[in-house]
Scaffold this motif. Structure first.
Motif, short mmCIF file in Angstrom:
data_model
loop_
_atom_site.label_atom_id
_atom_site.label_comp_id
_atom_site.label_asym_id
_atom_site.label_seq_id
_atom_site.Cartn_x
_atom_site.Cartn_y
_atom_site.Cartn_z
N MET A 1 -22.35 45.88 81.32
CA MET A 1 -21.05 45.45 80.82
C MET A 1 -19.96 45.83 81.83
N SER A 22 -17.64 55.19 88.42
CA SER A 22 -18.53 56.35 88.39
C SER A 22 -19.78 56.02 87.59
N ASP A 23 -20.93 56.42 88.13
CA ASP A 23 -22.21 56.20 87.44
C ASP A 23 -23.15 57.30 87.92
N THR A 24 -23.97 57.82 87.01
CA THR A 24 -24.94 58.84 87.42
C THR A 24 -26.08 58.21 88.24
N ASP A 25 -26.23 56.90 88.11
CA ASP A 25 -27.31 56.18 88.77
C ASP A 25 -26.83 55.66 90.13
N GLN A 28 -27.62 52.09 91.09
CA GLN A 28 -26.73 51.15 90.38
C GLN A 28 -25.39 51.03 91.12
N ALA A 57 -17.77 52.90 79.62
CA ALA A 57 -18.76 51.84 79.39
C ALA A 57 -20.17 52.39 79.47
N VAL A 58 -20.36 53.60 78.93
CA VAL A 58 -21.72 54.17 78.87
C VAL A 58 -22.30 53.93 77.48
N LYS A 59 -23.59 54.15 77.34
CA LYS A 59 -24.25 53.98 76.04
C LYS A 59 -23.65 54.96 75.03
N PRO A 60 -23.59 54.58 73.76
CA PRO A 60 -23.01 55.47 72.76
C PRO A 60 -23.65 56.87 72.76
N VAL A 62 -24.64 58.73 75.13
CA VAL A 62 -24.19 59.67 76.16
C VAL A 62 -22.66 59.81 76.18
N VAL A 66 -19.96 62.42 78.31
CA VAL A 66 -19.03 61.82 79.28
C VAL A 66 -17.59 62.14 78.88
N ALA A 85 -17.87 51.24 73.83
CA ALA A 85 -19.11 51.70 73.19
C ALA A 85 -19.17 51.29 71.73
N PRO A 108 -16.89 44.14 72.73
CA PRO A 108 -17.16 42.88 73.45
C PRO A 108 -18.54 42.34 73.06
N ASN A 109 -18.93 41.22 73.62
CA ASN A 109 -20.32 40.77 73.43
C ASN A 109 -20.91 40.31 74.76
N1 LIG Z 1 -24.44 45.00 76.11
C1 LIG Z 1 -23.70 44.50 75.11
O1 LIG Z 1 -23.84 43.39 74.61
C2 LIG Z 1 -22.60 45.30 74.55
C3 LIG Z 1 -21.75 44.71 73.62
C4 LIG Z 1 -20.73 45.48 73.10
C5 LIG Z 1 -20.59 46.78 73.51
N2 LIG Z 1 -21.45 47.30 74.41
C6 LIG Z 1 -21.30 48.68 74.80
O2 LIG Z 1 -21.12 48.76 76.18
C7 LIG Z 1 -21.59 50.04 76.62
C8 LIG Z 1 -22.40 49.85 77.87
O3 LIG Z 1 -23.53 49.06 77.56
P1 LIG Z 1 -24.47 48.55 78.73
O4 LIG Z 1 -25.46 47.66 78.09
O5 LIG Z 1 -23.66 48.02 79.87
O6 LIG Z 1 -25.14 49.95 79.15
P2 LIG Z 1 -25.91 50.34 80.51
O7 LIG Z 1 -26.47 49.13 81.16
O8 LIG Z 1 -26.81 51.50 80.16
O9 LIG Z 1 -24.73 50.85 81.45
C9 LIG Z 1 -24.23 52.14 81.37
C10 LIG Z 1 -24.25 52.78 82.76
O10 LIG Z 1 -23.71 54.11 82.63
C11 LIG Z 1 -24.55 55.00 83.34
N3 LIG Z 1 -24.44 56.39 82.86
C12 LIG Z 1 -25.29 57.05 82.02
N4 LIG Z 1 -24.85 58.31 81.83
C13 LIG Z 1 -23.70 58.44 82.55
C14 LIG Z 1 -22.80 59.52 82.76
N5 LIG Z 1 -22.98 60.71 82.19
N6 LIG Z 1 -21.73 59.29 83.55
C15 LIG Z 1 -21.54 58.11 84.14
N7 LIG Z 1 -22.39 57.06 84.00
C16 LIG Z 1 -23.44 57.22 83.21
C17 LIG Z 1 -25.92 54.43 83.13
O11 LIG Z 1 -26.82 54.96 84.07
P3 LIG Z 1 -28.38 55.08 83.66
O12 LIG Z 1 -28.88 53.68 83.67
O13 LIG Z 1 -28.93 55.96 84.71
O14 LIG Z 1 -28.41 55.68 82.28
C18 LIG Z 1 -25.67 52.93 83.34
O15 LIG Z 1 -25.67 52.57 84.69
C19 LIG Z 1 -22.39 50.63 75.46
O16 LIG Z 1 -21.66 51.69 74.87
C20 LIG Z 1 -22.53 49.50 74.49
O17 LIG Z 1 -22.49 49.97 73.15
C21 LIG Z 1 -22.44 46.59 74.96
#
Ligand SMILES: NC(=O)c1ccc[n+]([C@@H]2O[C@H](COP(=O)([O-])OP(=O)(O)OC[C@H]3O[C@@H](n4cnc5c(N)ncnc54)[C@H](OP(=O)(O)O)[C@@H]3O)[C@@H](O)[C@H]2O)c1
Length: 263
Positions: A1, A22-25, A28, A57-60, A62, A66, A85, A108-109
């Motif tokens: 996202m 910023s990203d831990t990965d 990425q 924009a990290v997973k809920p 974590v 953060v 999130a 968002p979606n």
């Molecule tokens: N995807 C959707 O359709 C959607 C829709 C609405 C809302 N959202 C929300 O959007 C958010 C992000 O979703 P996503 O699908 O983009 O997730 P994602 O692909 O996992 O992206 C999150 C990024 O943050 C990194 N990260 C993890 N821990 C961290 C830390 N401590 N500090 C900094 N970066 C860190 C992750 O690295 P690692 O991969 O190493 O963990 C990953 O690269 C979520 O909260 C989700 O609820 C998503």
């Protein structure tokens, strides 16, 4: 996202040099830096240090780590926090980040990935008009934006547009399967189903009529569409959709309670 948002912002003319990611990965980050000339770091506090707006924009799962990790910088600089999130409420974020934090919570979606997202946004009372419009312009870079005044509406929005793309994918799958049963090749059935969904949505978006009127116009009495629509009605299609959305909204409330209870 986050990658989609960054792409949208740069396409909208924002200066990539002002975007700190910023990203831990690290892999990425490298991939992102290859696509866009943004500044990257592995340290969230470095990214936040000079920021006017921080997009979380990290997973809920974590988010607490953060948020707590940047709380002292946030208290010092007082940037606008924009969280995308799912399920993390404004009071929960404020608990982690500090009571006076200006927070915009967004839902968002996934079509945001192709700049066709639908995002609902909720601002707390600390958010100024200027911050509201900045938050809106960030999410508008990947689609349309609507504001809700009551945070409880975020559960309803999650059920409708947040999870909505999956319902439409399911409907497309069902059309494809049924088309195949009628003798159309799998590939052709998929293409026809997909273009029909796209065309219908485009037509409705560009029309001044509502979906019910557009549907009635293509439903001639005694015709093929009428027979199909009647079959869907008899099968309880509307009631089923209603039950599905109520179930999704309830799950969204449950998830918010689960994340909130970890305070
Ligand atoms: N995807 C959707 O359709 C959607 C829709 C609405 C809302 N959202 C929300 O959007 C958010 C992000 O979703 P996503 O699908 O983009 O997730 P994602 O692909 O996992 O992206 C999150 C990024 O943050 C990194 N990260 C993890 N821990 C961290 C830390 N401590 N500090 C900094 N970066 C860190 C992750 O690295 P690692 O991969 O190493 O963990 C990953 O690269 C979520 O909260 C989700 O609820 C998503």
């Amino acid at each position: 996202m986050a990658g989609s948002l960054i792409g949208g912002l740069i396409a909208d003319g924002w200066n990539p040099a002002n975007i700190h990611v910023s990203d831990t990965d690290s892999a990425q980050l490298d991939r992102l830096a290859e696509r866009f000339p943004v500044r990257t770091t592995n340290d969230n506090r470095t990214a936040v240090a000079d920021a006017d707006v921080v997009v979380l924009a990290v997973k809920p799962q974590v988010m607490e780590d953060v948020a707590r990790g940047i709380a002292s910088s946030v208290a010092e600089r007082r940037p606008l926090i924009v969280s995308i999130a799912a399920g993390i409420t404004e009071p929960t974020l404020r608990h982690w980040l500090g009571d006076d934090t200006a927070i915009v919570r967004c839902m968002p979606n996934t079509p945001a990935m192709v700049q066709s997202g639908a995002t609902a946004m909720y601002a707390n009372t600390r958010v100024s008009d200027e911050q509201r419009s900045i938050a809106e312009s960030i999410l508008r870079a990947v689609g349309i934006v609507i504001w809700v005044d009551d945070e409880a509406m975020m559960d309803a929005v999650t059920a409708l547009s947040g999870s909505g793309p999956a319902y439409l994918f399911l409907f497309i799958e069902a059309l494809q399967d049924a088309g195949r049963e009628l003798g159309i090749s799998d590939e052709t059935a998929y293409l026809l189903a997909l273009q029909t969904a796209f065309g219908a949505a485009k037509m409705a978006l560009e029309s001044e009529e509502n979906a019910a009127t557009l549907r009635q116009r293509v439903t001639s009495p005694g015709g093929t569409t009428e027979r199909a629509i009647n079959t869907l009605h008899e099968g309880g299609f509307r009631e089923l959709v209603s039950r599905a959305l109520h179930a999704a909204a309830e799950r969204s409330r449950e998830l918010s309670r689960e994340f909130g209870s970890k305070q």
